[in-house]
Scaffold this motif. Structure first.
Motif, short mmCIF file in Angstrom:
data_model
loop_
_atom_site.label_atom_id
_atom_site.label_comp_id
_atom_site.label_asym_id
_atom_site.label_seq_id
_atom_site.Cartn_x
_atom_site.Cartn_y
_atom_site.Cartn_z
N SER A 12 0.82 -1.20 0.00
CA SER A 12 0.00 0.00 0.00
C SER A 12 0.86 1.26 0.00
CB SER A 12 -0.91 0.01 1.23
OG SER A 12 -1.62 1.22 1.31
N GLU A 13 0.39 2.28 -0.72
CA GLU A 13 1.07 3.58 -0.69
C GLU A 13 0.62 4.40 0.52
OE1 GLU A 13 1.00 5.67 -4.38
OE2 GLU A 13 1.54 3.88 -5.52
N ALA A 14 -0.50 4.02 1.11
CA ALA A 14 -1.03 4.73 2.27
C ALA A 14 -0.28 4.29 3.53
CB ALA A 14 -2.51 4.46 2.43
N LYS A 15 -0.25 5.17 4.53
CA LYS A 15 0.33 4.79 5.83
C LYS A 15 -0.74 4.06 6.62
CE LYS A 15 2.54 6.52 10.02
NZ LYS A 15 1.90 5.56 10.88
N ILE A 16 -0.47 2.82 6.91
CA ILE A 16 -1.39 2.00 7.69
C ILE A 16 -0.69 1.65 8.99
CG2 ILE A 16 -2.68 -0.17 7.75
CD1 ILE A 16 -2.72 0.02 4.63
#
Length: 60
Positions: A12-16
């Motif tokens: 994922s490119e999002a911060k999870i």
């Protein structure tokens, strides 16, 4: 955490947000055969370890 979810988070490119025993960590890699992940403590890249994926927890 399930293996497939750890792989999704890694890609994922999002911060999870993920924690290991209450400590925020980043997933660096996932070994599907061994069902482990290499992680490091957030803001401390030198503090890395390999842990079972099932010990990771996604923070919602």
């Amino acid at each position: 955490m399930k293996l497939y979810r750890a792989q999704e988070i890694l890609q994922s490119e999002a911060k999870i947000d993920v924690e290991l025993k209450g400590v925020p960590v980043w997933i660096d890699s996932v070994d599907a055969d061994k069902e482990t992940a290499k992680v490091h403590v957030e803001h401390q890249p030198a503090d890395s370890r390999v842990v079972p994926v099932k010990e990771l927890q996604e923070i919602q």
